[in-house]
Write a protein that holds these residues in place. Structure first.
Motif, short mmCIF file in Angstrom:
data_model
loop_
_atom_site.label_atom_id
_atom_site.label_comp_id
_atom_site.label_asym_id
_atom_site.label_seq_id
_atom_site.Cartn_x
_atom_site.Cartn_y
_atom_site.Cartn_z
N ALA D 106 -66.88 -16.64 84.45
CA ALA D 106 -67.64 -16.65 85.71
C ALA D 106 -66.79 -17.17 86.87
O ALA D 106 -66.84 -16.64 87.98
N VAL D 107 -66.00 -18.22 86.61
CA VAL D 107 -65.15 -18.77 87.68
C VAL D 107 -64.05 -17.76 88.04
O VAL D 107 -63.76 -17.55 89.22
N ILE D 108 -63.44 -17.14 87.03
CA ILE D 108 -62.42 -16.13 87.32
C ILE D 108 -63.02 -15.00 88.18
O ILE D 108 -62.45 -14.61 89.20
N GLY D 109 -64.18 -14.51 87.80
CA GLY D 109 -64.81 -13.44 88.56
C GLY D 109 -65.15 -13.87 89.98
O GLY D 109 -64.94 -13.12 90.94
N MET D 110 -65.64 -15.09 90.11
CA MET D 110 -66.00 -15.61 91.45
C MET D 110 -64.76 -15.76 92.32
O MET D 110 -64.77 -15.41 93.51
N ALA D 111 -63.70 -16.31 91.72
CA ALA D 111 -62.47 -16.52 92.50
C ALA D 111 -61.89 -15.18 92.93
O ALA D 111 -61.47 -15.02 94.09
N MET D 112 -61.85 -14.23 92.03
CA MET D 112 -61.35 -12.90 92.40
C MET D 112 -62.16 -12.33 93.57
O MET D 112 -61.61 -11.77 94.51
N GLN D 113 -63.47 -12.48 93.48
CA GLN D 113 -64.35 -11.94 94.52
C GLN D 113 -64.09 -12.58 95.88
O GLN D 113 -63.90 -11.88 96.88
N THR D 114 -64.07 -13.90 95.94
CA THR D 114 -63.87 -14.54 97.25
C THR D 114 -62.41 -14.41 97.70
O THR D 114 -62.15 -14.36 98.90
N ASN D 115 -61.47 -14.33 96.78
CA ASN D 115 -60.09 -14.00 97.18
C ASN D 115 -60.10 -12.70 97.96
O ASN D 115 -59.47 -12.58 99.02
N GLY D 116 -60.83 -11.71 97.45
CA GLY D 116 -60.90 -10.42 98.13
C GLY D 116 -61.58 -10.51 99.49
O GLY D 116 -61.10 -9.95 100.48
N LEU D 117 -62.68 -11.22 99.55
CA LEU D 117 -63.42 -11.32 100.82
C LEU D 117 -62.60 -12.05 101.87
O LEU D 117 -62.49 -11.63 103.02
N VAL D 118 -62.03 -13.19 101.48
CA VAL D 118 -61.25 -14.00 102.41
C VAL D 118 -60.03 -13.23 102.91
O VAL D 118 -59.70 -13.24 104.09
N THR D 119 -59.35 -12.57 101.98
CA THR D 119 -58.13 -11.85 102.35
C THR D 119 -58.47 -10.66 103.24
O THR D 119 -57.77 -10.39 104.23
N ALA D 120 -59.54 -9.96 102.91
CA ALA D 120 -59.92 -8.80 103.74
C ALA D 120 -60.27 -9.22 105.16
O ALA D 120 -59.96 -8.51 106.11
N MET D 121 -60.91 -10.38 105.30
CA MET D 121 -61.28 -10.84 106.65
C MET D 121 -60.19 -11.67 107.30
O MET D 121 -60.26 -11.99 108.47
#
Lengths: 131, 131, 131, 131, 131, 131
Positions: D106-121
């Motif tokens: 769950a933490v890996i999935g969450m980190a991947m997700q917010t890595n993507g959101l933060v980097t995209a923005m």
């Protein structure tokens, strides 16, 4: 396990087959690896990719063997299994020794390691390194 | 923007300072780049990293300039900004010409491109490429 | 340098402001970091992201500090500068010692290194490791 | 599918075999996984990698199980299939429960997700997060 | 080759089975792909992942086919073999033509290439691109 | 912070300037972004990159806006800050609405998340997804 089929010479368009003929002529070998048979579904993409690869990987200011090792290095960081297999084979075909391969591995491992350390600490770039 | 402070020679432990002294001696320069000042918070990690780097990047079966270019290639695929800056500077210091740099860029770009194409199509590895 | 603006409390929708209120309540702090102010342009995405993060990072079978260190590890491999800054700060706020941070760095560096070596050599998975 | 062969004990040099003997002694098991048999082509690289791994993964300020989970996290972000298999197995051998594994995922999935959101923005780092 | 087993309907909890029933209902198909059978070990993670996926991939301001192609693009850059297979199949099921697939590949290849060039040269962001 | 300087029109070769003239003509704008001024050190690489980009990003089976969003998706997974800035700006210039941007972010975040979950669990590809 591909998401596209691999086209035999008979299954592809004349435009695609002409690219394969050029690959055979440039490499002096009849063997065509799977990458090109997969790309052959889109002859324009196949032609553009081969035209560029032929140009970029030709002898120039860098030795073709060095170029193959650079290719392995990038492909490893990108976890491209096929590319690692094909360009390691190409590097060996161009004369990479076991000692050179060992050092290639060691540099890749070292770079990955310090990439991780630097990125984790978010080290600011030294003024001395800026152009 | 680091998540750790950069330690001056006076702020670090004697063990860390001894590593910096060796870096200066091996490189024949008083300049110490930020990476080592960040790592100096953990003298054991600093010492192990430097000991290994010194060994891996020394002249061997591969030319030190080739090693620096391999380092740039890996660091680019890993998007390590600091590492790209420091190892591009090192490659230039070791004599990388503009023509060599242009070919390094071209190979990196080509490898990234075909990494993407191969991975997107999931091309199976040719039997000929297996050891 | 964002590609979106950061919204102040007054500039965002009531739905977004309600999410920020919950962040403040759960964290027991008035401070709202930039990530949430950027996400506030899309209140539904903001709400879904916060709801999931709150759940995932709560104490459970793993200690919240361990979760923050795992977050730093993933963010480093993905080169997410913002995430590394915010989760390293969170780990410190949750009690990460300097010794723990040093070991976190060492494990990240080691994993990056052997990831590179294993991938470059394309080592086949041992039968013993399969479920 | 390796690009190198896996060496049996009889096929490797005495220097490489001595490293394997130490791996067996430290782990208290006769089993040697493929990574070391692939590295054995280059005894110096094998020795350096094992010496460092033994040190980094030993008990310290972080629990060995936490270190294995960090290893899985980095290896996942780097898509290193072999490393994920071997370090997930190691984490289980060190007592990782199903609940802990679920939270690791769950933490890996969450980190991947917010890595993507933060980097995209391209969210700018908050002043509060800088050292 | 999974590090977890794939659970049949009979082996999973009632909570997990209820999620699979919803997947079947939403998709109008009895087929359940392996991802969900692997996630079923952790019914809460399974439920949260499916709830979010169902929402994100539904028709909205972007066409579902465009969403599948975006998914393939991200999964390729992350070298997620399973994801590339499943979302390329989904894109085809939603009507992706061969011409569209060829352009998807071409854009992925182009983006990977210029990502590499830009990152290697560390080109500074133009003022015109900042929000 | 570039590792190369940005060349003004006056500083670059006639061959490079001719490429910039074509960029201006195709885009109907005098503005030249930094990427091309950095590449101008190597006129052949500049010309090849622009020729290919012009072709790949032109209207075809996919809408130019969709192509820009795919570019943002790949660039995010590769953490290419410059590319994210420039292609998000291009997507907006081509009419990307706030709702479309929100969904683009949501899909990127979702894909990153399931890429992580699938890779961590090493889920085997379903037979149904193979070509």
């Amino acid at each position: 396990m591909a998401v596209v089929t691999l086209l035999s010479d008979d299954e592809m368009s004349a435009e695609a087959r002409a690219v394969l003929d050029d690959i055979r002529a440039v490499r002096g070998s009849d063997f065509i690896n799977n990458f090109w048979r997969a790309l052959a579904h889109d002859p324009a993409l196949l032609a553009a990719t081969w035209a560029r690869l032929k140009d970029v990987m030709a002898p120039g200011a860098l030795d073709p063997l060095v170029k193959e090792m650079l290719y392995v290095a990038v492909s490893t960081a990108n976890a491209c299994s096929y590319c690692i297999h094909s360009h390691t084979a190409a590097a060996r075909a161009k004369g990479m020794s076991e000692a050179q391969y060992g050092e290639l591995l060691a540099v890749i491992g070292m770079a990955m390691q310090t990439n991780g350390l630097v990125t984790a600490m978010q080290v600011p770039v030294d003024e001395a390194f800026r152009s």
